[in-house]
Design a protein around this motif. Structure first.
Motif, mmCIF file in Angstrom:
data_model
loop_
_atom_site.group_PDB
_atom_site.id
_atom_site.type_symbol
_atom_site.label_atom_id
_atom_site.label_comp_id
_atom_site.label_asym_id
_atom_site.label_seq_id
_atom_site.Cartn_x
_atom_site.Cartn_y
_atom_site.Cartn_z
ATOM 1 N N TYR A 348 0.816 -1.236 0.000
ATOM 2 C CA TYR A 348 0.000 0.000 0.000
ATOM 3 C C TYR A 348 0.841 1.274 0.000
ATOM 4 O O TYR A 348 0.285 2.372 -0.084
ATOM 5 C CB TYR A 348 -0.919 0.002 1.230
ATOM 6 N N GLY A 349 2.154 1.143 0.137
ATOM 7 C CA GLY A 349 3.007 2.346 0.166
ATOM 8 C C GLY A 349 2.880 3.117 1.466
ATOM 9 O O GLY A 349 3.186 4.312 1.531
ATOM 10 N N TYR A 350 2.392 2.457 2.534
ATOM 11 C CA TYR A 350 2.276 3.132 3.825
ATOM 12 C C TYR A 350 3.631 3.124 4.526
ATOM 13 O O TYR A 350 4.496 2.321 4.210
ATOM 14 C CB TYR A 350 1.266 2.420 4.731
ATOM 15 N N GLU A 351 3.749 4.007 5.532
ATOM 16 C CA GLU A 351 4.980 4.043 6.320
ATOM 17 C C GLU A 351 4.621 3.632 7.758
ATOM 18 O O GLU A 351 3.570 4.042 8.259
ATOM 19 C CB GLU A 351 5.510 5.488 6.309
ATOM 20 N N THR A 352 5.458 2.813 8.375
ATOM 21 C CA THR A 352 5.151 2.419 9.764
ATOM 22 C C THR A 352 6.287 2.859 10.706
ATOM 23 O O THR A 352 7.440 2.886 10.303
ATOM 24 C CB THR A 352 4.956 0.899 9.892
ATOM 25 N N PHE A 353 5.897 3.212 11.912
ATOM 26 C CA PHE A 353 6.882 3.588 12.941
ATOM 27 C C PHE A 353 6.512 2.839 14.210
ATOM 28 O O PHE A 353 5.344 2.847 14.591
ATOM 29 C CB PHE A 353 6.796 5.078 13.346
ATOM 30 N N GLU A 354 7.496 2.211 14.854
ATOM 31 C CA GLU A 354 7.221 1.632 16.168
ATOM 32 C C GLU A 354 7.653 2.671 17.201
ATOM 33 O O GLU A 354 8.800 3.123 17.188
ATOM 34 C CB GLU A 354 7.998 0.317 16.339
ATOM 35 N N THR A 355 6.727 3.126 18.029
ATOM 36 C CA THR A 355 7.026 4.242 18.945
ATOM 37 C C THR A 355 6.599 3.926 20.370
ATOM 38 O O THR A 355 5.520 3.357 20.575
ATOM 39 C CB THR A 355 6.183 5.500 18.567
ATOM 40 N N THR A 356 7.402 4.367 21.296
ATOM 41 C CA THR A 356 6.987 4.324 22.704
ATOM 42 C C THR A 356 6.374 5.683 23.013
ATOM 43 O O THR A 356 6.962 6.725 22.717
ATOM 44 C CB THR A 356 8.210 4.088 23.622
ATOM 45 N N LEU A 357 5.168 5.647 23.581
ATOM 46 C CA LEU A 357 4.475 6.915 23.827
ATOM 47 C C LEU A 357 4.931 7.550 25.138
ATOM 48 O O LEU A 357 5.404 6.877 26.048
ATOM 49 C CB LEU A 357 2.968 6.678 23.853
ATOM 50 N N GLY A 358 4.745 8.872 25.211
ATOM 51 C CA GLY A 358 5.169 9.631 26.400
ATOM 52 C C GLY A 358 6.501 10.304 26.105
ATOM 53 O O GLY A 358 6.980 10.279 24.979
ATOM 54 N N GLY A 359 7.066 10.911 27.100
ATOM 55 C CA GLY A 359 8.382 11.556 26.903
ATOM 56 C C GLY A 359 8.262 13.059 26.907
ATOM 57 O O GLY A 359 7.186 13.633 27.176
ATOM 58 N N SER A 360 9.378 13.716 26.562
ATOM 59 C CA SER A 360 9.503 15.146 26.839
ATOM 60 C C SER A 360 8.526 16.035 26.062
ATOM 61 O O SER A 360 8.131 15.717 24.938
ATOM 62 C CB SER A 360 10.938 15.591 26.565
ATOM 63 N N GLY A 361 8.214 17.153 26.666
ATOM 64 C CA GLY A 361 7.366 18.158 26.036
ATOM 65 C C GLY A 361 8.224 19.185 25.315
ATOM 66 O O GLY A 361 9.250 18.849 24.717
ATOM 67 N N CYS A 362 7.828 20.467 25.402
ATOM 68 C CA CYS A 362 8.517 21.489 24.610
ATOM 69 C C CYS A 362 9.874 21.834 25.225
ATOM 70 O O CYS A 362 10.112 21.625 26.426
ATOM 71 C CB CYS A 362 7.643 22.729 24.449
ATOM 72 N N SER A 363 10.747 22.340 24.374
ATOM 73 C CA SER A 363 12.105 22.638 24.836
ATOM 74 C C SER A 363 12.693 23.795 24.030
ATOM 75 O O SER A 363 12.160 24.153 22.962
ATOM 76 C CB SER A 363 12.984 21.401 24.703
ATOM 77 N N ILE A 364 13.780 24.341 24.550
ATOM 78 C CA ILE A 364 14.415 25.489 23.902
ATOM 79 C C ILE A 364 15.927 25.372 24.050
ATOM 80 O O ILE A 364 16.407 24.859 25.069
ATOM 81 C CB ILE A 364 13.872 26.807 24.530
ATOM 82 N N VAL A 365 16.679 25.803 23.037
ATOM 83 C CA VAL A 365 18.134 25.766 23.146
ATOM 84 C C VAL A 365 18.732 27.076 22.618
ATOM 85 O O VAL A 365 18.308 27.578 21.568
ATOM 86 C CB VAL A 365 18.721 24.536 22.406
ATOM 87 N N ASP A 366 19.683 27.592 23.386
ATOM 88 C CA ASP A 366 20.386 28.802 22.987
ATOM 89 C C ASP A 366 21.618 28.371 22.183
ATOM 90 O O ASP A 366 22.530 27.753 22.733
ATOM 91 C CB ASP A 366 20.811 29.544 24.273
ATOM 92 N N LEU A 367 21.634 28.672 20.876
ATOM 93 C CA LEU A 367 22.753 28.212 20.049
ATOM 94 C C LEU A 367 23.990 29.082 20.234
ATOM 95 O O LEU A 367 25.059 28.767 19.716
ATOM 96 C CB LEU A 367 22.333 28.111 18.577
ATOM 97 N N ASP A 368 23.849 30.201 20.977
ATOM 98 C CA ASP A 368 25.012 31.012 21.313
ATOM 99 C C ASP A 368 25.582 30.620 22.681
ATOM 100 O O ASP A 368 26.518 31.263 23.171
ATOM 101 C CB ASP A 368 24.642 32.511 21.320
ATOM 102 N N ASP A 369 25.009 29.584 23.260
ATOM 103 C CA ASP A 369 25.499 29.074 24.546
ATOM 104 C C ASP A 369 26.929 28.570 24.377
ATOM 105 O O ASP A 369 27.239 27.889 23.390
ATOM 106 C CB ASP A 369 24.564 27.917 24.959
ATOM 107 N N ALA A 370 27.769 28.880 25.347
ATOM 108 C CA ALA A 370 29.191 28.493 25.257
ATOM 109 C C ALA A 370 29.375 26.981 25.167
ATOM 110 O O ALA A 370 30.387 26.493 24.680
ATOM 111 C CB ALA A 370 29.935 29.030 26.476
ATOM 112 N N ARG A 371 28.341 26.211 25.615
ATOM 113 C CA ARG A 371 28.472 24.746 25.572
ATOM 114 C C ARG A 371 28.279 24.189 24.153
ATOM 115 O O ARG A 371 28.526 23.016 23.904
ATOM 116 C CB ARG A 371 27.445 24.093 26.505
ATOM 117 N N VAL A 372 27.793 25.051 23.218
ATOM 118 C CA VAL A 372 27.609 24.578 21.839
ATOM 119 C C VAL A 372 28.866 24.966 21.057
ATOM 120 O O VAL A 372 29.103 26.156 20.817
ATOM 121 C CB VAL A 372 26.353 25.217 21.193
#
Ligand SMILES: Nc1ncnc2c1ncn2[C@@H]1O[C@H](COP(=O)(O)OP(=O)(O)O)[C@@H](O)[C@H]1O
Ligand SMILES: C[C@@](O)(CCOP(=O)(O)O)CC(=O)O
Ligand SMILES: [Mg+2]
Length: 410
Positions: A348-372
């Motif tokens: 059928y040309g479908y795509e399948t993914f096996e996924t575990t549900l749950g896990g992290s919500g929204c997030s943010i990253v500063d790309l000018d952070d010295a750790r990057v």
């Protein structure tokens, strides 16, 4: 000023386990994040320009808006209001000359509505916004909500004078609901709640009590099948509304029963009662068929699940195409599950993914952070910029808790 920094925001997609559509009518519903499938929004100051630029390559949208033109629009939406029709129509007139198809139009409307409402004119500076997602667009996995959450987070960060830190989640969630309203008119709010907070929730629209976090005794693993059949949540939700309004005595009790099923399903999930959960998945799909939101292409997945006897399948999200969710029996043989996936893919040309549900919500990253470090920063910018970047590359460089762990803040 955070507007002079380069940062990225991110939010996951979701899977509704029980209660899609009935959630719009205030009935309880259960959903969980699909935290490895996410939208990412890169925010970069654009010193050479006088515009803001929206680069949304997943939906082939590139748009420049002159800041001067935007400041002519009075944005007067405050949280808690219904969508402000004056603002919606001012944005629609601005977009008119671009003659955007519905999919692009809704994305641009959502972005500009949030940008104009959240970022005051005095804080608007030339900026480039690049959006990439590893979620299928318009497929029932909450791409619209994850985009709304990523945009709300970015706009709230742009008008904060502090360093790049996560804005309050409740504020992000409320603005993301406004974004969802721009995209599909009548959302329940469950998708944006999951995209913001992550995890799994028992949710009811307009309930005086906040959504309840669900803690199943073991991780919920599902097979998601993407039929690639396009559909729009807005159209499907409007279709259910008109069926309900034409025959309230038939559809009212059905929606009520769907809510009761979701509450029962929540208990079964928390008790780790797989037999009951599977039975409820089967009934829930039947209820959604009765609401008129299945599709022959989704029935193919359900019939194959029955034929192979590996578990139960229901549509997930608004239906009409998009994705289905299959919950497997404990004893489903691995080779039969593999046969299930390959038949869906090859026949059928479908795509399948096996996924575990749950896990992290929204997030943010500063790309000018010295750790990057410099190289990582440049590669991340390149991954955003290239329309050729694959899902694997996006996962590799951007997925929170992925192989290249950027210092994401949650
Ligand atoms: N990657 C993306 N880039 C830009 N806009 C997106 C993206 N993914 C989703 N959207 C927005 O979300 C809409 C699809 O939302 P919807 O019909 O609710 O489907 P779903 O939320 O199930 O994926 C699109 O029309 C677009 O406005
Ligand atoms: C149909 C509905 O219950 C879920 C829609 O999810 P999606 O946009 O199809 O991922 C609508 C809603 O709850 O807002
Ligand atoms: Mg949606």
């Amino acid at each position: 000023m955070t507007s002079s920094r380069t940062f990225a925001t991110s939010a996951p997609g979701k899977v509704i386990i029980f209660g899609e559509h009935s959630a719009v009518y205030g009935k309880p519903a259960v959903a969980a994040s699909a935290s490895s499938m996410r939208s990412y929004l890169l925010v970069q100051p654009d010193v050479k320009d006088t515009d803001i630029s929206l680069l949304f390559p997943d939906i082939k949208l590139e748009l420049q808006c002159a800041l001067e033109q935007l400041s002519a629009i009075t944005a007067s939406h405050t949280l808690g209001e219904k969508l402000n029709p004056a603002l919606t129509s001012a944005i629609a007139s601005l977009l008119e000359e671009h003659k955007l198809p519905a999919l692009q139009h809704s994305a641009a409307l959502c972005f500009l509505y949030l940008y104009l409402s959240i970022v005051p004119a005095s804080e608007r500076t030339p900026t480039r916004f690049t959006l990439r997602s590893t979620l299928p667009v318009g497929a029932g996995l909450g791409s619209s909500a994850s985009v709304s959450v990523a945009v709300a987070q970015a706009c709230l960060t742009l008008c904060s004078h502090d360093s790049i830190t996560p804005p309050p989640r409740d504020t992000v969630n409320k603005w993301a609901f406004v974004g969802e309203t721009c995209i599909h008119g009548d959302p329940s709010g469950i998708d944006n709640a999951i995209a913001t907070h992550g995890g799994a929730l028992l949710f009811a629209k307009d309930s005086p009590t906040p959504p309840r976090r669900l803690v199943p005794p073991s991780p919920i693993v599902t097979v998601l099948t993407y039929t690639r059949i396009p559909r729009s949540t807005k159209t499907l939700v409007a279709g259910v509304r008109s069926r309900y309004e034409a025959e309230p005595e038939i559809f009212g009790p059905l929606l009520e029963s769907m809510g009761a099923l979701a509450e029962r399903g929540c208990r079964a999930l928390e008790e780790g009662d797989l037999a009951t959960t599977l039975q409820l998945v089967q009934v829930c799909h039947g209820q959604l068929v009765a609401l008129g939101v299945s599709h022959p292409g989704l029935e193919v997945v359900r019939v194959l699940t029955d034929e192979l006897g590996i578990g139960q399948t229901k549509l997930t999200g608004a239906g009409g195409g998009g994705c289905s969710l299959t919950l497997l029996n404990n004893d489903a043989p691995e080779e039969v599950v593999t046969q299930f996936k390959s038949e869906l893919q090859e026949r059928y040309g479908y795509e399948t993914f096996e996924t575990t549900l749950g896990g992290s919500g929204c997030s943010i990253v500063d790309l000018d952070d010295a750790r990057v470090d410099k190289n990582t920063r440049q590669t991340v910018l390149d991954v955003f910029a290239s329309t050729e970047s694959s899902r694997e590359q996006l996962d590799n460089w951007l997925l929170p808790e992925g192989p290249t762990s950027l210092p994401w803040q949650f």
